[in-house]
Scaffold this motif. Sequence first.
Motif, PDB file in Angstrom:
ATOM      1  N   ALA A 144       2.064  -0.001   5.524  1.00  0.00           N
ATOM      2  CA  ALA A 144       1.227   0.919   6.299  1.00  0.00           C
ATOM      3  C   ALA A 144       2.032   1.994   7.009  1.00  0.00           C
ATOM      4  CB  ALA A 144       0.387   0.130   7.312  1.00  0.00           C
ATOM      5  N   THR A 145       2.919   2.651   6.274  1.00  0.00           N
ATOM      6  CA  THR A 145       3.731   3.662   6.933  1.00  0.00           C
ATOM      7  C   THR A 145       3.099   5.042   6.872  1.00  0.00           C
ATOM      8  OG1 THR A 145       4.980   3.806   4.904  1.00  0.00           O
ATOM      9  CG2 THR A 145       5.969   2.570   6.705  1.00  0.00           C
ATOM     10  N   GLU A 146       1.913   5.116   6.343  1.00  0.00           N
ATOM     11  CA  GLU A 146       1.276   6.424   6.287  1.00  0.00           C
ATOM     12  C   GLU A 146       0.920   6.889   7.692  1.00  0.00           C
ATOM     13  OE1 GLU A 146      -2.265   8.776   3.983  1.00  0.00           O
ATOM     14  OE2 GLU A 146      -2.100   6.631   3.774  1.00  0.00           O
ATOM     15  N   ARG A 147       1.224   8.130   7.954  1.00  0.00           N
ATOM     16  CA  ARG A 147       0.911   8.686   9.266  1.00  0.00           C
ATOM     17  C   ARG A 147      -0.541   9.109   9.324  1.00  0.00           C
ATOM     18  NH1 ARG A 147       1.136   8.240  12.910  1.00  0.00           N
ATOM     19  NH2 ARG A 147       1.219  10.230  13.973  1.00  0.00           N
ATOM     20  N   HIS A 200       8.266   9.758  14.232  1.00  0.00           N
ATOM     21  CA  HIS A 200       7.521   8.563  13.825  1.00  0.00           C
ATOM     22  C   HIS A 200       8.134   7.942  12.567  1.00  0.00           C
ATOM     23  CE1 HIS A 200       3.894   6.023  13.371  1.00  0.00           C
ATOM     24  NE2 HIS A 200       4.156   6.163  12.077  1.00  0.00           N
ATOM     25  N   HIS A 204      10.192   4.225  11.632  1.00  0.00           N
ATOM     26  CA  HIS A 204      10.095   3.260  10.532  1.00  0.00           C
ATOM     27  C   HIS A 204      11.454   3.078   9.862  1.00  0.00           C
ATOM     28  CE1 HIS A 204       5.841   2.852  10.769  1.00  0.00           C
ATOM     29  NE2 HIS A 204       5.555   4.078  10.373  1.00  0.00           N
ATOM     30  N   HIS A 210       4.158  -0.268  13.293  1.00  0.00           N
ATOM     31  CA  HIS A 210       3.092   0.226  14.157  1.00  0.00           C
ATOM     32  C   HIS A 210       2.675  -0.866  15.137  1.00  0.00           C
ATOM     33  CE1 HIS A 210       2.016   2.570  10.308  1.00  0.00           C
ATOM     34  NE2 HIS A 210       2.696   3.373  11.096  1.00  0.00           N
TER      35      HIS A 210
HETATM   36 ZN    ZN Z   1       3.765   4.956  10.510  1.00  0.00          ZN
END
Ligand code: ZN
Length: 246
Positions: A144-147, A200, A204, A210
Amino acid sequence: MMLRSFAGAAIVLAATMSVPCVASDQRLLVLEGAWVKWGAPKWSAGATVTYGFATTDVKSPTARNCATLRPLDGLEKQAGLADNRVRAEAAAAFAAWSKAANLTFIETPNAAQADILIGAQGNPKGRAFTNIELDSGPLASAPATERGLVAGAEPTEPPAKAHSVRTIRQALICLNPRAKWKIGFDGDLDVYDLRYTFMHEIGHAIGLDHPGAAGALMGFRYDEKLKGPTLSDGDAARKLYGPHAE
Ligand SMILES: [Zn+2]
């Protein structure tokens, strides 16, 4: 052993709380059953990390969203931002983490050798991603590293259990060159500020996850309320790297 009981506590909290949970383990990335960091695989051990910008296409077939990293030219052109300004924003983002924990970042012109490689996505998607490759084993895509997921789309993966600390071999940060980007906050949450995004994603890339949606730089929802790592963001980084050394 203490850490294991924290992991257990985090799972209970996640199951019973609907508000963002800030249990300590959830602030740290867990990949392949391990907490991950640069440098020595020990708690509170500082590290020196190089970073660079892709100068040619870099292929990482096992990476999910950063499988092809291109030079940032396309992003710069589309966003109307000069190359040196984009790099200055990245440098400021690295500096923010250096101040928060015992981390030294050095820019290298030799992108192929960089620990953290930054580029534009070859297959544009989302906004920005970070992929992390551990010292041994396949490239592990950070969960879930999508911003800037839309409100309510909370990552569904449960907190993973970790039993050891492992060293990161390389991290890739890729930005969508077709998305709109800006420098500075202006209240328009559809156009992301580069420094915030870099901060951000670097979070990561140094091993942080998160803690929830908002209230921290590492929150998964883009907002323009924070100018840098919060105390809790810093605490997570210091757990891995120790305090900033003067
Ligand atoms: Zn993230």
